[in-house]
Design a protein around this motif. Structure first.
Motif, PDB file in Angstrom:
ATOM      1  N   TRP A   1      20.966 -12.805  24.426  1.00  0.00           N
ATOM      2  CA  TRP A   1      22.032 -13.424  23.635  1.00  0.00           C
ATOM      3  C   TRP A   1      23.399 -13.122  24.224  1.00  0.00           C
ATOM      4  N   PHE A   2      24.237 -14.146  24.246  1.00  0.00           N
ATOM      5  CA  PHE A   2      25.624 -14.043  24.684  1.00  0.00           C
ATOM      6  C   PHE A   2      26.469 -14.668  23.571  1.00  0.00           C
ATOM      7  N   GLY A   3      26.783 -13.844  22.569  1.00  0.00           N
ATOM      8  CA  GLY A   3      27.434 -14.385  21.382  1.00  0.00           C
ATOM      9  C   GLY A   3      26.456 -15.257  20.624  1.00  0.00           C
ATOM     10  N   GLN A   4      26.795 -16.527  20.442  1.00  0.00           N
ATOM     11  CA  GLN A   4      25.978 -17.457  19.677  1.00  0.00           C
ATOM     12  C   GLN A   4      25.060 -18.310  20.551  1.00  0.00           C
ATOM     13  N   VAL A   5      24.998 -17.984  21.852  1.00  0.00           N
ATOM     14  CA  VAL A   5      24.157 -18.718  22.795  1.00  0.00           C
ATOM     15  C   VAL A   5      23.133 -17.759  23.381  1.00  0.00           C
ATOM     16  N   GLY A   6      21.879 -18.170  23.429  1.00  0.00           N
ATOM     17  CA  GLY A   6      20.826 -17.348  24.011  1.00  0.00           C
ATOM     18  C   GLY A   6      20.047 -18.114  25.068  1.00  0.00           C
ATOM     19  N   LEU A   7      19.510 -17.380  26.042  1.00  0.00           N
ATOM     20  CA  LEU A   7      18.657 -17.964  27.080  1.00  0.00           C
ATOM     21  C   LEU A   7      17.387 -17.134  27.203  1.00  0.00           C
ATOM     22  N   ALA A   8      16.277 -17.805  27.452  1.00  0.00           N
ATOM     23  CA  ALA A   8      14.998 -17.108  27.631  1.00  0.00           C
ATOM     24  C   ALA A   8      14.158 -17.878  28.633  1.00  0.00           C
ATOM     25  N   PRO A   9      13.828 -17.268  29.769  1.00  0.00           N
ATOM     26  CA  PRO A   9      12.973 -17.950  30.746  1.00  0.00           C
ATOM     27  C   PRO A   9      11.500 -17.701  30.473  1.00  0.00           C
ATOM     28  N   LEU A  10      10.659 -18.648  30.844  1.00  0.00           N
ATOM     29  CA  LEU A  10       9.210 -18.487  30.875  1.00  0.00           C
ATOM     30  C   LEU A  10       8.807 -18.376  32.346  1.00  0.00           C
ATOM     31  N   PRO A  11       7.630 -17.835  32.705  1.00  0.00           N
ATOM     32  CA  PRO A  11       6.392 -17.734  31.945  1.00  0.00           C
ATOM     33  C   PRO A  11       6.465 -16.831  30.717  1.00  0.00           C
ATOM     34  N   TYR A  12       5.505 -17.097  29.822  1.00  0.00           N
ATOM     35  CA  TYR A  12       5.467 -16.435  28.531  1.00  0.00           C
ATOM     36  C   TYR A  12       4.208 -15.587  28.435  1.00  0.00           C
ATOM     37  N   ARG A  13       4.387 -14.312  28.091  1.00  0.00           N
ATOM     38  CA  ARG A  13       3.254 -13.397  28.040  1.00  0.00           C
ATOM     39  C   ARG A  13       2.976 -12.880  26.639  1.00  0.00           C
ATOM     40  N   GLY A  14       3.644 -13.407  25.639  1.00  0.00           N
ATOM     41  CA  GLY A  14       3.436 -12.951  24.272  1.00  0.00           C
ATOM     42  C   GLY A  14       2.180 -13.525  23.651  1.00  0.00           C
ATOM     43  N   ARG A  15       1.689 -12.873  22.607  1.00  0.00           N
ATOM     44  CA  ARG A  15       0.501 -13.350  21.909  1.00  0.00           C
ATOM     45  C   ARG A  15       0.821 -14.587  21.076  1.00  0.00           C
ATOM     46  N   ILE A  16       1.933 -14.545  20.335  1.00  0.00           N
ATOM     47  CA  ILE A  16       2.374 -15.669  19.516  1.00  0.00           C
ATOM     48  C   ILE A  16       3.382 -16.477  20.319  1.00  0.00           C
ATOM     49  N   ASP A  17       3.199 -17.779  20.418  1.00  0.00           N
ATOM     50  CA  ASP A  17       4.065 -18.598  21.268  1.00  0.00           C
ATOM     51  C   ASP A  17       5.510 -18.581  20.775  1.00  0.00           C
ATOM     52  N   TRP A  18       6.411 -18.999  21.648  1.00  0.00           N
ATOM     53  CA  TRP A  18       7.854 -18.903  21.429  1.00  0.00           C
ATOM     54  C   TRP A  18       8.340 -19.778  20.277  1.00  0.00           C
ATOM     55  N   VAL A  19       7.638 -20.846  19.948  1.00  0.00           N
ATOM     56  CA  VAL A  19       8.038 -21.704  18.825  1.00  0.00           C
ATOM     57  C   VAL A  19       7.537 -21.116  17.513  1.00  0.00           C
ATOM     58  N   SER A  20       6.284 -20.707  17.471  1.00  0.00           N
ATOM     59  CA  SER A  20       5.713 -20.144  16.244  1.00  0.00           C
ATOM     60  C   SER A  20       6.440 -18.878  15.813  1.00  0.00           C
ATOM     61  N   ARG A  21       6.899 -18.076  16.766  1.00  0.00           N
ATOM     62  CA  ARG A  21       7.592 -16.846  16.385  1.00  0.00           C
ATOM     63  C   ARG A  21       8.931 -17.147  15.723  1.00  0.00           C
ATOM     64  N   GLN A  22       9.541 -18.291  16.045  1.00  0.00           N
ATOM     65  CA  GLN A  22      10.752 -18.708  15.323  1.00  0.00           C
ATOM     66  C   GLN A  22      10.395 -19.227  13.936  1.00  0.00           C
ATOM     67  N   LEU A  23       9.334 -20.010  13.846  1.00  0.00           N
ATOM     68  CA  LEU A  23       8.933 -20.568  12.553  1.00  0.00           C
ATOM     69  C   LEU A  23       8.449 -19.479  11.601  1.00  0.00           C
ATOM     70  N   ASP A  24       7.930 -18.373  12.148  1.00  0.00           N
ATOM     71  CA  ASP A  24       7.511 -17.244  11.308  1.00  0.00           C
ATOM     72  C   ASP A  24       8.676 -16.652  10.511  1.00  0.00           C
ATOM     73  N   LYS A  25       9.896 -16.853  10.977  1.00  0.00           N
ATOM     74  CA  LYS A  25      11.071 -16.259  10.340  1.00  0.00           C
ATOM     75  C   LYS A  25      11.637 -17.124   9.215  1.00  0.00           C
ATOM     76  N   VAL A  26      11.075 -18.309   9.023  1.00  0.00           N
ATOM     77  CA  VAL A  26      11.662 -19.291   8.107  1.00  0.00           C
ATOM     78  C   VAL A  26      11.102 -19.128   6.703  1.00  0.00           C
ATOM     79  N   SER A  27      12.006 -19.138   5.724  1.00  0.00           N
ATOM     80  CA  SER A  27      11.637 -19.234   4.312  1.00  0.00           C
ATOM     81  C   SER A  27      12.088 -20.595   3.803  1.00  0.00           C
ATOM     82  N   CYS A  28      11.286 -21.211   2.967  1.00  0.00           N
ATOM     83  CA  CYS A  28      11.593 -22.575   2.521  1.00  0.00           C
ATOM     84  C   CYS A  28      12.597 -22.633   1.382  1.00  0.00           C
TER      85      CYS A  28
END
Length: 457
Positions: free
Chosen positions: A254-281
């Motif tokens: 993160w650089f203030g309000q802008v973030g960058l993240a390169p792949l390849p991805y080695r996490g168990r939960i994919d990069w999209v699902s881990r964002q959706l996990d944080k959402v409350s309706c």
């Protein structure tokens, strides 16, 4: 299939003959209205992320600074059904940045595919006036057309008379540049200086091709005079350039309000699902008078491909959030049957609102124009932060192959960025053109053949 009720009446998309007769008129109206908002940017004064605060995303973009030319900063959305300016705005920003790069500056470009003669002309001209150009692309695409070969040959001819540090080079990676398998799929454009700007970084979904202009809906985000963002993106490019496995775990920098993240991805939960996990309706909002109200979190998703376990995980998260009361919508070009089944299941609140964006222009049964961007936009409760916004963009399809690919993801927390993306996605949902009526015999084509002209990477 239904549209979600986001300020418009939900309706079933009918394929009746009456709807087909209206199609040509609707396509004309859609093209005009999409072109009207296709370019979104911000004045260069806001590009450095200084004390100016938010920005009205609906304001007209500015490409000029007081002392000279500036690239358009912020998001750019193209429209392959619009005017030439609406189709070309992203590549125009890139090529003009190349043309305005001064002697002794540096240009770094990563693209999956490359087929655009005027970009080759601009890069060769830049090298000849003393700009150091580094260009990397996927090896499997380097033989398509003559542009990569012409670029590499021109660089080599010039390099003989210059020291190594001043040479321009065009190269490919054997597979993924930073991993062990997959492909080089990043779309990133870096300029140390161009016009009156410095430390310019651009990333998003467009490759440097005619297809990206004439047949795909893409998005490109540009930051200007952001030294830390540029330097981090430059460090990732250096890792691509070395063409060696890089063991860095997935981290959003993160650089203030802008973030960058390169792949390849080695996490168990994919990069999209881990964002959706944080959402409350349920998003609790405090009004200006101090009163509190509860509203539903909104999630807008748009990606060319959802497939495999990554696509299924994202689809299941969207389905769960839809059932919990979130406002959810998804636009796509292609889904595998598992993903489609999850989203179209009649259980809970019913099918998740989805909208295919692949257009058969001439009725031959083969799709010609299609969605290519990869965007997630959220407004509501995110990580127990009420009234929060988040946009994620970049080059990665929501598919298993992206785990192994070189990709660049962008993250944005500023509200004006969210509203720019949200308004564009709303507009696409409501106005994306209909396919032409199928010609006799076209309906017999196997499903896979309908995507013969579609470049989903």
């Amino acid at each position: 299939m239904t549209r979600p009720c986001f300020g418009v009446v939900a309706q079933t998309r009918s394929r009746s003959r009456a709807a087909t007769r209206r199609g040509s008129v609707r396509r004309v109206v859609a093209a005009i209205s999409m072109a009207a908002i296709v370019v979104v940017g911000l004045p260069a004064a806001y590009a450095d992320g200084g004390a100016h605060g938010g920005h009205d995303a609906g304001a007209a973009p500015s490409g000029m600074a007081r002392h000279g030319w500036m690239p358009v900063a912020g998001p750019l959305f193209n429209d392959p059904k619009g005017s030439w300016a609406a189709q070309d705005n992203q590549m125009h920003n890139v090529i003009e940045s190349i043309a305005h790069a001064p002697r002794h500056s540096e240009i770094d470009i990563a693209t999956w595919s490359y087929f655009l003669g005027r970009a080759t002309d601009a890069l060769i001209a830049a090298a000849r006036r003393g700009v150091v150009v580094h260009f990397v692309m996927a090896r499997g695409k380097s033989e398509v057309g003559s542009d990569f070969g012409r670029l590499r040959a021109a660089f080599r001819a010039r390099n003989a008379a210059h020291p190594r540090a001043k040479r321009s080079v065009a190269r490919t990676c054997a597979a993924t540049c930073r991993g062990t398998h997959g492909t080089m799929h990043t779309k990133m454009f870096l300029f140390s200086r161009t016009g009156a700007a410095k430390d310019v970084a651009m990333w998003g979904s467009p490759n440097v091709t005619t297809n990206a202009i004439r047949h795909q809906w893409n998005e490109l985000f540009t930051v200007v005079n952001r030294t830390k963002v540029y330097e981090y993106a430059k460090s990732v490019f250096h890792q691509l350039w070395r063409d060696r496995p890089h063991p860095q775990p997935f981290v959003v920098h993160w650089f203030g309000q802008v973030g960058l993240a390169p792949l390849p991805y080695r996490g168990r939960i994919d990069w999209v699902s881990r964002q959706l996990d944080k959402v409350s309706c349920r998003d609790t909002v405090t009004g200006s008078s101090g009163g509190r109200s509860v509203r539903r979190t909104r999630i807008q998703a748009a990606n060319a491909v959802l497939s495999g376990s990554v696509g299924a995980s994202v689809a299941q998260h969207l389905r769960t959030l839809w059932n919990r009361g979130c406002m959810v919508s998804l636009m796509y070009t292609r889904l595998d049957h598992v993903v489609h089944g999850i989203l179209e299941s009649p259980g809970g609140r019913g099918p998740v609102p989805i909208h295919p964006v692949h257009i058969d222009v001439n009725g031959d049964g083969i799709y010609d124009d299609y969605l290519h961007l990869k965007v997630l936009a959220i407004h509501g409760d995110i990580g127990n932060r009420p009234d929060a916004t988040l946009v994620m963009d970049g080059s990665a399809n929501w598919a298993n192959l992206s785990r192994s690919n070189d990709e660049m993801l962008g993250y944005f927390k500023r509200p004006w960025v969210y509203w720019a993306y949200s308004r564009w996605l709303d507009h696409m949902w409501q106005h994306a053109p209909w396919s032409a009526r199928l010609a006799p015999g076209a309906r017999t084509l196997p499903s896979r053949d309908r995507f013969a002209h579609v470049e989903l990477d």
